[in-house]
Design an enzyme around this catalytic site. Structure first.
Site, PDB file in Angstrom:
ATOM      1  N   SER A 101      81.751-104.290 -33.151  1.00  0.00           N
ATOM      2  CA  SER A 101      82.454-103.378 -34.037  1.00  0.00           C
ATOM      3  C   SER A 101      83.553-102.669 -33.265  1.00  0.00           C
ATOM      4  O   SER A 101      83.482-102.527 -32.036  1.00  0.00           O
ATOM      5  CB  SER A 101      81.490-102.344 -34.628  1.00  0.00           C
ATOM      6  OG  SER A 101      80.915-101.548 -33.603  1.00  0.00           O
ATOM      7  N   HIS A 115      89.594-100.544 -38.563  1.00  0.00           N
ATOM      8  CA  HIS A 115      88.169-100.727 -38.287  1.00  0.00           C
ATOM      9  C   HIS A 115      87.804-102.169 -38.590  1.00  0.00           C
ATOM     10  O   HIS A 115      88.307-102.775 -39.550  1.00  0.00           O
ATOM     11  CB  HIS A 115      87.335 -99.789 -39.174  1.00  0.00           C
ATOM     12  CG  HIS A 115      85.901-100.190 -39.294  1.00  0.00           C
ATOM     13  ND1 HIS A 115      85.389-100.805 -40.424  1.00  0.00           N
ATOM     14  CD2 HIS A 115      84.853-100.090 -38.431  1.00  0.00           C
ATOM     15  CE1 HIS A 115      84.109-101.047 -40.261  1.00  0.00           C
ATOM     16  NE2 HIS A 115      83.757-100.621 -39.061  1.00  0.00           N
ATOM     17  N   ARG A 119      78.716-108.996 -37.776  1.00  0.00           N
ATOM     18  CA  ARG A 119      77.345-108.837 -37.295  1.00  0.00           C
ATOM     19  C   ARG A 119      76.418-109.884 -37.915  1.00  0.00           C
ATOM     20  O   ARG A 119      76.724-110.497 -38.945  1.00  0.00           O
ATOM     21  CB  ARG A 119      76.836-107.440 -37.634  1.00  0.00           C
ATOM     22  CG  ARG A 119      76.841-107.142 -39.123  1.00  0.00           C
ATOM     23  CD  ARG A 119      76.587-105.674 -39.422  1.00  0.00           C
ATOM     24  NE  ARG A 119      76.556-105.426 -40.851  1.00  0.00           N
ATOM     25  CZ  ARG A 119      77.664-105.182 -41.590  1.00  0.00           C
ATOM     26  NH1 ARG A 119      78.845-105.141 -41.007  1.00  0.00           N
ATOM     27  NH2 ARG A 119      77.563-104.965 -42.885  1.00  0.00           N
ATOM     28  N   HIS A 184      81.524 -87.693 -52.272  1.00  0.00           N
ATOM     29  CA  HIS A 184      81.608 -86.240 -52.393  1.00  0.00           C
ATOM     30  C   HIS A 184      83.051 -85.759 -52.510  1.00  0.00           C
ATOM     31  O   HIS A 184      83.300 -84.627 -52.931  1.00  0.00           O
ATOM     32  CB  HIS A 184      80.921 -85.563 -51.204  1.00  0.00           C
ATOM     33  CG  HIS A 184      81.557 -85.838 -49.880  1.00  0.00           C
ATOM     34  ND1 HIS A 184      81.515 -87.069 -49.273  1.00  0.00           N
ATOM     35  CD2 HIS A 184      82.265 -85.032 -49.045  1.00  0.00           C
ATOM     36  CE1 HIS A 184      82.153 -87.014 -48.116  1.00  0.00           C
ATOM     37  NE2 HIS A 184      82.626 -85.794 -47.957  1.00  0.00           N
TER      38      HIS A 184
END
Length: 313
Positions: A101, A115, A119, A184
């Site tokens: 990562s 990013h 995996r 949120h």
């Protein structure tokens, strides 16, 4: 089609990918290099959990304020609740996870944070019917939006998975948009890209090929954007907005990211798990950019649901 998983091949590829990406990014930066932190966790350190990894970090570079590229291969005897909550059949199984990562935080606010993560996970490898899958993808978080950059990023993403079927890009793009969303705040983290998980539908050989194609596409997706924006001048206004928006990145990683939760709940190596966090960040109470500014345009144009490859007429 569903051939036996080859953990050695996955490990070799991800280890090599880490080296390839670090070499390319260090060349782009032209200043600081990556320092390497090899680590190992013996089973005796925490009973039922072991493994090793290599975290590579570039800090205070000419171009990149912080860049982290991590490889890990860990195993355990019992999965944390973050992994078994939606897969109760995995409770009580041994497991292994291999991954690479990265998170890149540039210094120039006109350069986006990027990013990527690729995996492999297997549970019950010591049983007759192991459960395994691949996961990963890459996504882009701009602070100042450029349509050409967004289109290039998504064109490269589509090209990476096109050989495996035309349905994968729209499917993985949608999953990425849904996953990298701050519930949120009711806003996305960035402009998305690709994201997939629990992927084994093509069998091991082809699923692994898809993973490699996504991993290999990261540099062709990011480096042209770096080349276009690295020399743009910036000042205190742009820097303050970058630090403010980095706060959203921190909020997502700590509150919503399943990988962070898995790492911390499984007793993983905290320094490596939290390497994704930016070195500097700020939170301003109830901040709203002035209408008509480039800062307002980020939310009005770039942080809205959009098909970047088929713009409206």
């Amino acid at each position: 089609m569903f051939s036996t998983p080859d953990l050695s091949a996955v490990r070799t590829y991800l280890h090599t990918l880490q080296d390839t990406i670090c070499t390319a990014l260090a060349a782009e930066d032209g200043g600081a290099g990556f320092r390497t932190d090899d680590w190992q966790r013996p089973d005796s350190d925490q009973p039922g959990l072991g493994g090793s990894g290599r975290t590579r970090i570039l800090t205070e570079g000419e171009l990149f304020e912080k860049a982290g590229v991590a490889f890990s291969h860990v195993h355990g005897t019992r999965l944390p609740t973050s992994a078994t909550a939606h897969r109760p059949e995995l409770v009580g199984k041994t497991w292994e996870a291999i991954g690479m990562s990265l998170v890149i935080h540039p210094r120039n606010p006109y350069l986006p944070t990027s990013h990527a993560n690729v995996r492999f996970f297997i549970a019950g490898a010591d049983t007759a019917n192991p459960v395994w899958w691949f996961g990963g993808g890459f996504d882009l978080t701009p602070y100042y939006g450029f349509e050409a950059d967004a289109v290039h990023w998504h064109e490269t993403a589509r090209a990476a998975v096109a050989p495996f079927g035309a349905e994968y890009y729209p499917r993985f793009k949608r999953t990425c948009d849904e996953y990298f969303y701050l519930k949120h705040r009711q806003e996305p983290r960035g402009i998305g890209g690709l994201f997939f998980d629990d992927f084994n539908e093509l069998g091991f050989t082809q699923s692994f090929a898809l993973l490699r194609s996504v991993g290999d596409a990261y540099l062709p997706a990011y480096r042209p954007i770096v080349a276009r924006r690295r020399e743009l001048p910036w000042g205190e206004r742009e820097r303050n907005f970058q630090l403010y928006r980095r706060g959203r990145y921190v909020e997502f990683n700590l509150v919503w990211d399943r990988g962070t939760h898995f790492g911390l709940q499984s007793g993983g190596r905290t320094e490596s798990i939290l390497m994704s966090l930016p070195p500097l960040v700020r939170w301003d109470y109830s901040y709203h950019p002035a209408p008509g500014t480039p800062e307002a345009r980020l939310h009005e144009v770039f942080l809205q649901p959009r098909d970047w490859l088929n713009p409206p007429a």
